[in-house]
Motif scaffolding. Structure first.
Motif, PDB file in Angstrom:
ATOM      1  N   THR A 244       0.845  -1.189   0.000  1.00 46.25           N
ATOM      2  CA  THR A 244       0.000   0.000   0.000  1.00 46.25           C
ATOM      3  C   THR A 244       0.881   1.240   0.000  1.00 46.25           C
ATOM      4  O   THR A 244       2.045   1.193   0.415  1.00 46.25           O
ATOM      5  CB  THR A 244      -0.933   0.042   1.233  1.00 46.25           C
ATOM      6  N   SER A 245       0.304   2.344  -0.463  1.00 48.07           N
ATOM      7  CA  SER A 245       1.050   3.600  -0.476  1.00 48.07           C
ATOM      8  C   SER A 245       1.237   4.114   0.947  1.00 48.07           C
ATOM      9  O   SER A 245       0.325   4.065   1.771  1.00 48.07           O
ATOM     10  CB  SER A 245       0.317   4.638  -1.315  1.00 48.07           C
ATOM     11  N   ALA A 246       2.435   4.612   1.226  1.00 45.55           N
ATOM     12  CA  ALA A 246       2.725   5.202   2.537  1.00 45.55           C
ATOM     13  C   ALA A 246       3.232   6.625   2.371  1.00 45.55           C
ATOM     14  O   ALA A 246       4.003   7.120   3.193  1.00 45.55           O
ATOM     15  CB  ALA A 246       3.745   4.358   3.288  1.00 45.55           C
ATOM     16  N   GLY A 247       2.787   7.276   1.280  1.00 43.88           N
ATOM     17  CA  GLY A 247       3.232   8.634   1.026  1.00 43.88           C
ATOM     18  C   GLY A 247       4.140   8.705  -0.177  1.00 43.88           C
ATOM     19  O   GLY A 247       4.414   7.705  -0.852  1.00 43.88           O
ATOM     20  N   LEU A 248       4.618   9.895  -0.470  1.00 41.96           N
ATOM     21  CA  LEU A 248       5.422  10.132  -1.668  1.00 41.96           C
ATOM     22  C   LEU A 248       6.691   9.281  -1.650  1.00 41.96           C
ATOM     23  O   LEU A 248       7.505   9.375  -0.736  1.00 41.96           O
ATOM     24  CB  LEU A 248       5.794  11.615  -1.746  1.00 41.96           C
ATOM     25  N   GLY A 249       6.838   8.420  -2.656  1.00 43.23           N
ATOM     26  CA  GLY A 249       8.044   7.613  -2.805  1.00 43.23           C
ATOM     27  C   GLY A 249       8.190   6.503  -1.777  1.00 43.23           C
ATOM     28  O   GLY A 249       9.293   5.980  -1.588  1.00 43.23           O
ATOM     29  N   ARG A 250       7.056   6.103  -1.148  1.00 42.12           N
ATOM     30  CA  ARG A 250       7.171   5.084  -0.094  1.00 42.12           C
ATOM     31  C   ARG A 250       6.054   4.049  -0.228  1.00 42.12           C
ATOM     32  O   ARG A 250       4.926   4.374  -0.570  1.00 42.12           O
ATOM     33  CB  ARG A 250       7.118   5.728   1.294  1.00 42.12           C
ATOM     34  N   ILE A 251       6.394   2.806   0.069  1.00 38.57           N
ATOM     35  CA  ILE A 251       5.445   1.694   0.031  1.00 38.57           C
ATOM     36  C   ILE A 251       5.520   0.957   1.362  1.00 38.57           C
ATOM     37  O   ILE A 251       6.608   0.703   1.881  1.00 38.57           O
ATOM     38  CB  ILE A 251       5.775   0.705  -1.119  1.00 38.57           C
ATOM     39  N   LEU A 252       4.359   0.605   1.893  1.00 44.86           N
ATOM     40  CA  LEU A 252       4.310  -0.238   3.084  1.00 44.86           C
ATOM     41  C   LEU A 252       4.026  -1.666   2.639  1.00 44.86           C
ATOM     42  O   LEU A 252       2.992  -1.944   2.028  1.00 44.86           O
ATOM     43  CB  LEU A 252       3.227   0.229   4.053  1.00 44.86           C
ATOM     44  N   ALA A 253       4.962  -2.579   2.923  1.00 41.13           N
ATOM     45  CA  ALA A 253       4.788  -4.000   2.642  1.00 41.13           C
ATOM     46  C   ALA A 253       4.404  -4.713   3.932  1.00 41.13           C
ATOM     47  O   ALA A 253       5.035  -4.516   4.967  1.00 41.13           O
ATOM     48  CB  ALA A 253       6.086  -4.593   2.083  1.00 41.13           C
ATOM     49  N   GLU A 254       3.346  -5.528   3.863  1.00 40.74           N
ATOM     50  CA  GLU A 254       2.889  -6.298   5.019  1.00 40.74           C
ATOM     51  C   GLU A 254       2.645  -7.738   4.583  1.00 40.74           C
ATOM     52  O   GLU A 254       2.140  -7.978   3.481  1.00 40.74           O
ATOM     53  CB  GLU A 254       1.605  -5.706   5.600  1.00 40.74           C
ATOM     54  N   TRP A 255       2.977  -8.695   5.450  1.00 39.11           N
ATOM     55  CA  TRP A 255       2.817 -10.103   5.118  1.00 39.11           C
ATOM     56  C   TRP A 255       2.678 -10.931   6.386  1.00 39.11           C
ATOM     57  O   TRP A 255       2.962 -10.451   7.491  1.00 39.11           O
ATOM     58  CB  TRP A 255       4.002 -10.595   4.295  1.00 39.11           C
ATOM     59  N   PRO A 317       6.285 -14.928  -1.298  1.00 38.48           N
ATOM     60  CA  PRO A 317       5.249 -14.189  -2.024  1.00 38.48           C
ATOM     61  C   PRO A 317       5.833 -12.973  -2.748  1.00 38.48           C
ATOM     62  O   PRO A 317       6.805 -12.367  -2.293  1.00 38.48           O
ATOM     63  CB  PRO A 317       4.290 -13.760  -0.911  1.00 38.48           C
ATOM     64  N   GLU A 318       5.215 -12.627  -3.871  1.00 38.96           N
ATOM     65  CA  GLU A 318       5.631 -11.468  -4.655  1.00 38.96           C
ATOM     66  C   GLU A 318       4.403 -10.590  -4.921  1.00 38.96           C
ATOM     67  O   GLU A 318       3.275 -11.069  -5.017  1.00 38.96           O
ATOM     68  CB  GLU A 318       6.245 -11.891  -5.988  1.00 38.96           C
ATOM     69  N   ALA A 319       4.642  -9.305  -5.053  1.00 35.60           N
ATOM     70  CA  ALA A 319       3.578  -8.352  -5.399  1.00 35.60           C
ATOM     71  C   ALA A 319       4.220  -7.141  -6.045  1.00 35.60           C
ATOM     72  O   ALA A 319       5.437  -6.921  -5.919  1.00 35.60           O
ATOM     73  CB  ALA A 319       2.775  -7.944  -4.169  1.00 35.60           C
ATOM     74  N   GLN A 320       3.428  -6.356  -6.770  1.00 32.39           N
ATOM     75  CA  GLN A 320       3.953  -5.142  -7.370  1.00 32.39           C
ATOM     76  C   GLN A 320       2.995  -3.980  -7.145  1.00 32.39           C
ATOM     77  O   GLN A 320       1.797  -4.171  -6.907  1.00 32.39           O
ATOM     78  CB  GLN A 320       4.244  -5.322  -8.854  1.00 32.39           C
ATOM     79  N   PHE A 321       3.550  -2.755  -7.218  1.00 35.43           N
ATOM     80  CA  PHE A 321       2.774  -1.568  -6.870  1.00 35.43           C
ATOM     81  C   PHE A 321       3.353  -0.383  -7.634  1.00 35.43           C
ATOM     82  O   PHE A 321       4.573  -0.291  -7.816  1.00 35.43           O
ATOM     83  CB  PHE A 321       2.867  -1.336  -5.358  1.00 35.43           C
TER      84      PHE A 321
END
Length: 324
Positions: A244-255, A317-321
Motif C-alpha cells: 500500500t502507499s505510505a506517502g510520496l516515494g514510499r510503500i508499506l509491505a505487510e505479510w 510471495p511477490e507483489a507489485q505496486f
C-alpha cells in the motif's frame, strides 16, 4: 532455548503463539504437558486478537489499540480545526479593534487578552493555550464594551462576546476530548503490551518444558511450529503479501510470517531499472517494512523470503505496486 528463541515482533509472536496452541491441542496429553497447555495460550491469544464469534463478541486488545489510536487522531484533528477557527476569529477581532485601541501595546489591549509574554505585544497569541486564554479575556472585554462589537450578518466578520465565549468553550471541550483520547490510547497500548509480554513468557515456558519432554531430534517439535533443535529446517514461506502507499516515494509491505521464521529478506525490483530483484534489507521478523526513497510513478516489485537463522524458505510471495 537452543534455536527456538521466541520473537519480540508482534506479528511473528502471534503467529508463533497460534502454531504452538495448535500443536498443544495435538500433543499436550500424550507428552504430557503440565506447565503450558492449549487453553493457556488460547486465553492470551483471544485477549489480543479477539473473538467475533463469541457471545458477546470479544474485541481484542490489538483492535482496541487501533480503535483508540484512530479516536485520538480524530480528536486531535477536531482540536486543530477548532483552533484554526479560533485563530481566524481572534485575527478578525484584532483587526476590528485596531482603529479603537491603536497599533501599540497598551493596558487596553491587555484587558482584551492580546498581551503576550514574554514579548509584550498585541499580536494574536502564537500558542493554542494563549489563544484559549485570549478568547476568555476578549469575551469579558467585549461584554464591558458592547459598542466595540461587530454583529453577525454584516459585511465584516462577527466579533461579539457571545461568539468569543462560544469558541472558548468549544476549544476547551476539544482539548479535553483530545486529552481523554490520549489517555485512552496510552491505556490500550499498555494493556496490549502487557498481553504480548505475557504471551512471550508463556511461550518461553512452553519451550523450556518441551526440552524436558522431547528429544532434540524428535520431529514433533515441528507440530508446534518450532525447530527440531538437532536438525532445524528452513522455514515455511511467508504469505499474504500486500503493498500500500505510505506517502510520496514510499510503500508499506505487510505479510504473514512463515512458520518457524525469525526474520525475512526483503527484495525489490524497480521495473525498467533493475534487471532482477535486489536486496533491500531485513524486516527483523515483524512482518512489515516501510520501503523508502522510491521514484514516483515507478512500478516496484517486492518479494519476501522467510529466514530461520541462516536457513531460507524455498520461495516467497511477490507483489507489485505503482509508487505515488
Amino acid at each position: 532455548m537452543s534455536n527456538n528463541e521466541i520473537p519480540d515482533a508482534e506479528r511473528s509472536l502471534l503467529a508463533r503463539g497460534e502454531d504452538c496452541a495448535d500443536g498443544c491441542a495435538v500433543l499436550q496429553d500424550t507428552l504430557p504437558l503440565k506447565l503450558v497447555r492449549e487453553a493457556d495460550l488460547r486465553l492470551i491469544l483471544t485477549s489480543l486478537k479477539g473473538s467475533p464469534a463469541a457471545t458477546p463478541p470479544v474485541l481484542g486488545l490489538i483492535y482496541q489499540c487501533k480503535q483508540a489510536e484512530q479516536a485520538l487522531a480524530a480528536a486531535n484533528n477536531e482540536r486543530k480545526n477548532k483552533d484554526t477557527e479560533c485563530k481566524a476569529f481572534l485575527t478578525s477581532a484584532r483587526t476590528s479593534l485596531l482603529p479603537i485601541l491603536g497599533r501599540d501595546p497598551s493596558p487596553e489591549w491587555e484587558l482584551a487578552g492580546y498581551a503576550n509574554a514574554p514579548a509584550y505585544s498585541n499580536a494574536v497569541p502564537g500558542t493554542q493555550e494563549g489563544r484559549l486564554q485570549c478568547l476568555s479575556a476578549l469575551a469579558v472585554y467585549l461584554t464591558q464594551h458592547p459598542t466595540y462589537e461587530v454583529p453577525a450578518g454584516g459585511p465584516r466578520p462577527e466579533v461579539t462576546a457571545t461568539l468569543a465565549l462560544a469558541l472558548h468553550n468549544q476549544l476547551s471541550t476539544c482539548r479535553t476530548a483530545a486529552n481523554s483520547a490520549s489517555n485512552a490510547q496510552n491505556d490500550a497500548l499498555t494493556a496490549k503490551r502487557a498481553a504480548l509480554q505475557s504471551l512471550r513468557r508463556t511461550l518461553i515456558a512452553l519451550v523450556d518444558e518441551l526440552q524436558l519432554r522431547l528429544p532434540d531430534d524428535d520431529p514433533r517439535w515441528e507440530v508446534l511450529g518450532l525447530n527440531i533443535p538437532a536438525n532445524p529446517r528452513p522455514p515455511e514461506p511467508a504469505s499474504d503479501l500486500t503493498l500500500t502507499s505510505a506517502g510520496l516515494g514510499r510503500i508499506l509491505a505487510e505479510w504473514e510470517p512463515g512458520t518457524r521464521s525469525d526474520d525475512d529478506r526483503i527484495l525489490i525490483q524497480i521495473v525498467g531499472v533493475d534487471a532482477d530483484y535486489r536486496e533491500y534489507g531485513k524486516s527483523g521478523g515483524d512482518g512489515e517494512e516501510l520501503i523508502k526513497n522510491l521514484p514516483p510513478g515507478a512500478t516496484v516489485k517486492v518479494k519476501i523470503i522467510a529466514l530461520n537463522g541462516s536457513l531460507e524458505a524455498s520461495s516467497g510471495p511477490e507483489a507489485q505496486f505503482v509508487v505515488v
